[in-house]
Write a protein that holds these residues in place. Structure first.
Motif, PDB file in Angstrom:
ATOM      1  N   LYS A  20       0.825  -1.215   0.000  1.00 32.95           N
ATOM      2  CA  LYS A  20       0.000   0.000   0.000  1.00 32.95           C
ATOM      3  C   LYS A  20       0.855   1.259   0.000  1.00 32.95           C
ATOM      4  O   LYS A  20       2.010   1.237   0.438  1.00 32.95           O
ATOM      5  CB  LYS A  20      -0.903   0.028   1.242  1.00 32.95           C
ATOM      6  N   ALA A  21       0.248   2.344  -0.482  1.00 32.84           N
ATOM      7  CA  ALA A  21       0.740   3.719  -0.383  1.00 32.84           C
ATOM      8  C   ALA A  21       2.240   3.846  -0.624  1.00 32.84           C
ATOM      9  O   ALA A  21       2.734   3.476  -1.675  1.00 32.84           O
ATOM     10  CB  ALA A  21       0.329   4.296   0.970  1.00 32.84           C
ATOM     11  N   GLU A  22       2.982   4.334   0.388  1.00 29.40           N
ATOM     12  CA  GLU A  22       4.410   4.618   0.231  1.00 29.40           C
ATOM     13  C   GLU A  22       5.209   3.369  -0.128  1.00 29.40           C
ATOM     14  O   GLU A  22       6.130   3.430  -0.939  1.00 29.40           O
ATOM     15  CB  GLU A  22       4.974   5.234   1.532  1.00 29.40           C
ATOM     16  N   THR A  23       4.838   2.227   0.472  1.00 32.97           N
ATOM     17  CA  THR A  23       5.568   0.973   0.199  1.00 32.97           C
ATOM     18  C   THR A  23       5.430   0.596  -1.268  1.00 32.97           C
ATOM     19  O   THR A  23       6.415   0.240  -1.926  1.00 32.97           O
ATOM     20  CB  THR A  23       5.004  -0.180   1.070  1.00 32.97           C
ATOM     21  N   ALA A  24       4.202   0.692  -1.805  1.00 36.82           N
ATOM     22  CA  ALA A  24       3.950   0.351  -3.209  1.00 36.82           C
ATOM     23  C   ALA A  24       4.703   1.304  -4.138  1.00 36.82           C
ATOM     24  O   ALA A  24       5.323   0.885  -5.114  1.00 36.82           O
ATOM     25  CB  ALA A  24       2.456   0.420  -3.502  1.00 36.82           C
ATOM     26  N   ARG A  25       4.657   2.591  -3.796  1.00 34.18           N
ATOM     27  CA  ARG A  25       5.310   3.598  -4.644  1.00 34.18           C
ATOM     28  C   ARG A  25       6.818   3.395  -4.643  1.00 34.18           C
ATOM     29  O   ARG A  25       7.476   3.441  -5.682  1.00 34.18           O
ATOM     30  CB  ARG A  25       4.941   4.987  -4.130  1.00 34.18           C
ATOM     31  N   LEU A  26       7.365   3.143  -3.447  1.00 34.30           N
ATOM     32  CA  LEU A  26       8.810   2.939  -3.312  1.00 34.30           C
ATOM     33  C   LEU A  26       9.248   1.697  -4.085  1.00 34.30           C
ATOM     34  O   LEU A  26      10.268   1.706  -4.771  1.00 34.30           O
ATOM     35  CB  LEU A  26       9.164   2.789  -1.820  1.00 34.30           C
ATOM     36  N   SER A  27       8.452   0.641  -3.989  1.00 33.90           N
ATOM     37  CA  SER A  27       8.747  -0.606  -4.689  1.00 33.90           C
ATOM     38  C   SER A  27       8.787  -0.368  -6.200  1.00 33.90           C
ATOM     39  O   SER A  27       9.669  -0.857  -6.906  1.00 33.90           O
ATOM     40  CB  SER A  27       7.681  -1.652  -4.343  1.00 33.90           C
ATOM     41  N   SER A  28       7.813   0.418  -6.709  1.00 37.89           N
ATOM     42  CA  SER A  28       7.763   0.732  -8.147  1.00 37.89           C
ATOM     43  C   SER A  28       8.977   1.543  -8.572  1.00 37.89           C
ATOM     44  O   SER A  28       9.609   1.247  -9.586  1.00 37.89           O
ATOM     45  CB  SER A  28       6.497   1.526  -8.480  1.00 37.89           C
ATOM     46  N   PHE A  29       9.299   2.574  -7.785  1.00 39.95           N
ATOM     47  CA  PHE A  29      10.437   3.436  -8.129  1.00 39.95           C
ATOM     48  C   PHE A  29      11.737   2.635  -8.150  1.00 39.95           C
ATOM     49  O   PHE A  29      12.533   2.750  -9.079  1.00 39.95           O
ATOM     50  CB  PHE A  29      10.561   4.595  -7.125  1.00 39.95           C
ATOM     51  N   ILE A  30      11.936   1.821  -7.124  1.00 51.56           N
ATOM     52  CA  ILE A  30      13.202   1.066  -7.010  1.00 51.56           C
ATOM     53  C   ILE A  30      13.365   0.119  -8.207  1.00 51.56           C
ATOM     54  O   ILE A  30      14.438   0.042  -8.815  1.00 51.56           O
ATOM     55  CB  ILE A  30      13.265   0.289  -5.673  1.00 51.56           C
ATOM     56  N   GLY A  31      12.270  -0.582  -8.563  1.00 50.84           N
ATOM     57  CA  GLY A  31      12.334  -1.526  -9.684  1.00 50.84           C
ATOM     58  C   GLY A  31      12.659  -0.834 -10.993  1.00 50.84           C
ATOM     59  O   GLY A  31      13.518  -1.283 -11.762  1.00 50.84           O
ATOM     60  N   ALA A  32      11.973   0.292 -11.275  1.00 49.28           N
ATOM     61  CA  ALA A  32      12.171   1.010 -12.537  1.00 49.28           C
ATOM     62  C   ALA A  32      13.559   1.642 -12.605  1.00 49.28           C
ATOM     63  O   ALA A  32      14.229   1.594 -13.646  1.00 49.28           O
ATOM     64  CB  ALA A  32      11.097   2.083 -12.690  1.00 49.28           C
ATOM     65  N   ILE A  33      14.016   2.216 -11.483  1.00 52.62           N
ATOM     66  CA  ILE A  33      15.345   2.862 -11.457  1.00 52.62           C
ATOM     67  C   ILE A  33      16.439   1.804 -11.646  1.00 52.62           C
ATOM     68  O   ILE A  33      17.438   2.042 -12.329  1.00 52.62           O
ATOM     69  CB  ILE A  33      15.545   3.669 -10.146  1.00 52.62           C
ATOM     70  N   ALA A  34      16.235   0.616 -11.073  1.00 47.65           N
ATOM     71  CA  ALA A  34      17.222  -0.475 -11.217  1.00 47.65           C
ATOM     72  C   ALA A  34      17.358  -0.885 -12.682  1.00 47.65           C
ATOM     73  O   ALA A  34      18.472  -1.149 -13.159  1.00 47.65           O
ATOM     74  CB  ALA A  34      16.798  -1.674 -10.373  1.00 47.65           C
ATOM     75  N   ILE A  35      16.227  -0.927 -13.412  1.00 47.19           N
ATOM     76  CA  ILE A  35      16.255  -1.272 -14.846  1.00 47.19           C
ATOM     77  C   ILE A  35      17.040  -0.200 -15.615  1.00 47.19           C
ATOM     78  O   ILE A  35      17.852  -0.503 -16.494  1.00 47.19           O
ATOM     79  CB  ILE A  35      14.818  -1.413 -15.403  1.00 47.19           C
ATOM     80  N   GLY A  36      16.787   1.083 -15.281  1.00 50.20           N
ATOM     81  CA  GLY A  36      17.515   2.185 -15.929  1.00 50.20           C
ATOM     82  C   GLY A  36      19.010   2.099 -15.670  1.00 50.20           C
ATOM     83  O   GLY A  36      19.826   2.286 -16.580  1.00 50.20           O
ATOM     84  N   ASP A  37      19.384   1.798 -14.401  1.00 56.43           N
ATOM     85  CA  ASP A  37      20.806   1.688 -14.048  1.00 56.43           C
ATOM     86  C   ASP A  37      21.479   0.520 -14.760  1.00 56.43           C
ATOM     87  O   ASP A  37      22.672   0.559 -15.051  1.00 56.43           O
ATOM     88  CB  ASP A  37      20.962   1.524 -12.525  1.00 56.43           C
ATOM     89  N   LEU A  38      20.690  -0.533 -15.040  1.00 59.59           N
ATOM     90  CA  LEU A  38      21.246  -1.720 -15.700  1.00 59.59           C
ATOM     91  C   LEU A  38      21.697  -1.392 -17.130  1.00 59.59           C
ATOM     92  O   LEU A  38      22.763  -1.837 -17.559  1.00 59.59           O
ATOM     93  CB  LEU A  38      20.182  -2.828 -15.732  1.00 59.59           C
TER      94      LEU A  38
END
Length: 535
Positions: A20-38
């Motif tokens: 929920k809320a912040e946890t869901a948003r943080l999870s989305s951001f971390i996953g997408a940023i990791a793909i960009g860094d890759l």
């Protein structure tokens, strides 16, 4: 009653998961940023390659710096990361290039969004600011685009520059003059149709990359039948997908009982007679070349040889489809009505040698724009990467012929768009201005990453580039050969307007979609039940 309403209620099936809320948003951001860094280390002319090792017994090795290929090969579990992978595939299918740029830009936008949400700015406010920023960037890009569509000489120069720029960040960068000319010649043969199926790429081990060449005609990597003519002129071709084997009884699970070997001989004779009838029906089409998708066994091959007809067997499905396209024929399965069958035509069929292999060459085909690019190289990995690089260049050139506008590369377009967005932010009151400034910062990150990947001082170079654009030098970008800022017009660093526009729109839409997420619900896994009725 109040205490009851405060008790947590689980409405999901057992095993389902919810963030929920912040946890869901943080999870989305971390996953997408990791793909960009890759993938961001592969961006630009000095980007690095990745080795992708496949699973299973025959662990395939792929060496590439193509963003779409890397993201297709990795299995991701994070939902936001999956959105970025899907977006990269769409970019590859739509325009053929810019797959790394679009992923990196989306990741950088989300990195900025994470900081804004940390400052308690609402996601909808960020989205509203980004939409205005995207429109401003799009308008700036459109205004900066140059169109030489009505000047054939200048347009061909543009195509060569686009091809060189596309290949600069690929394996073929050291031979980009040779391959850019090759790609432009192949695409100009299409006469504006943009049908890349007419360009056939064949990979042959041996030699070096510079031995690759463009052949005007069609090459088929197959063998001509025994005792059949090896060279034919003014050929009528029947392209078929039919069974030409005699020793298979076509009833599944059938058994034939005979009381003597003479009966077996009778069955064989009946089969042969049936096959002879089929070959006679094929020959009634008035052909001198028969190409089949399936195998041709010895007896029918012998009959074709007696009739002086060239028979080519087991042409794979892609080969048969492309052959039908370029010779103007259709694939047939039945041969009872010759007048309804559309034959293919070409002026000459002959055998040619490439390296140590013999191939069949079709010249003077009905589709005059058809051609074959023969790639040579030392290893299979080099050939595969060369094919991917060339495919990207061909796709971009085909798009540019349809949409003739071009823009300048080397980070020039990104800085131009960032300046337009910053100017809009300075005139906009309220929190949306902060979101617009973050959009401009994300755009400026692309030239920063290009400079970082080349090993230069990105802070200094991007500051110089920003100052040049403020002074009105709108065609300035990064010169990664000298490690300085230069004029992209004189350097000939040109990119397709269509590619740049698609990168901007796809990245902003994907980032906007991810930032609006405030809940992630994972379905309960399916229970494994023992199979009591195995087949």
């Amino acid at each position: 009653m109040a205490s009851l309403s405060m008790a947590p209620v689980n409405i999901f099936r057992h095993g389902a998961d919810e963030e929920k809320a912040e946890t869901a948003r943080l999870s989305s951001f971390i996953g997408a940023i990791a793909i960009g860094d890759l993938v961001k280390s592969t961006l630009g002319p000095k980007g690095m390659d990745k080795i992708l090792l496949g699973g299973g017994r025959d662990a395939s090795v792929t060496v590439t710096n193509d963003g779409a290929t890397i993201l297709k090969a990795i299995g991701v579990d994070n939902p936001a990361a999956k959105v970025l992978v899907e977006m990269s595939k769409v970019q590859d299918d739509e325009v053929g290039d810019g797959t790394t740029s679009v992923t990196v830009l989306a990741a950088e936008l989300l990195r900025e969004a994470e900081l804004l949400i940390g400052k308690k700015i609402h996601p909808q406010t960020i989205v509203a600011g980004w939409r205005k920023a995207t429109q401003a960037a799009r308008d700036a890009l459109r205004a900066a685009a140059v169109d030489h569509g009505n000047d054939p000489e200048a347009f061909q120069k543009d195509l060569l520059n686009i091809s060189r720029t596309t290949l600069s960040s690929k394996l073929l960068t050291h031979h980009k003059e040779h391959f850019s000319r090759l790609a432009v010649d192949a695409v100009l043969r299409l006469k504006g149709s943009g049908n890349l199926d007419a360009i056939h790429v064949i990979k042959k081990l041996g030699g070096s990359l510079t031995d690759s060449y463009l052949d005007e005609g069609f090459l088929l990597d197959k063998k001509i039948g025994v005792n059949q003519p090896k060279r034919l002129e003014n050929v009528n071709i029947l392209i078929a997908n039919t069974g030409m084997d005699t020793d298979k009884i076509k009833i599944f699970g059938s058994r034939v009982r005979v009381d003597s070997t003479a009966k077996v001989a009778e069955i064989e004779m009946a089969e042969k007679e049936k096959m002879k009838e089929k070959v006679d029906r094929i020959l009634k089409h008035g052909i001198n070349c028969f190409i089949n998708r399936q195998l041709i066994y010895n007896y029918p091959e012998q009959l074709f040889a007696h009739a002086g007809v060239m028979a080519i067997e087991h042409a794979d499905f892609a080969g048969v489809e492309r052959l039908a396209l370029v010779t103007g024929g259709e694939i047939s399965s039945t041969f009872d009505r010759p007048e309804l069958v559309k034959l293919g035509h070409c002026k000459l069929i002959e055998e040619v040698m490439i390296g140590e292999d013999t191939l069949i060459h079709f010249s003077g085909v009905a589709m005059g724009e058809a051609c074959t690019i023969v790639l040579r190289g030392a290893t299979q990995q080099i050939l595969d990467e060369a094919e991917r690089s060339l495919h990207d260049a061909l796709c971009v050139l085909a798009q540019t012929i349809k949409e003739t506008r071009t823009v300048y590369g080397g980070g020039c377009s990104e800085m131009l768009m960032a300046k337009a967005v910053s100017d809009l932010a300075n005139r906009t009151p309220g929190k949306e201005a902060v979101a617009m400034e973050s959009f401009a910062k994300a755009l400026r990150m692309l030239p920063t990453i290009i400079a970082d990947n080349a090993g230069y001082d990105s802070a200094d170079l991007v500051a110089q580039l920003r100052a040049a654009h403020q002074e009105g030098k709108n065609t300035y970008g990064l010169d990664m050969c000298q490690g300085s800022v230069g004029d992209m017009v004189t350097m000939g660093v040109t990119e397709s307007f269509q590619v740049k526009r698609q990168v901007l729109l796809s990245a902003s839409e994907a980032a906007e979609m991810i930032i609006r997420v405030d809940n992630i619900v994972k379905a309960a896994p399916r229970k494994r039940v023992p199979d009591h009725h195995p087949c």
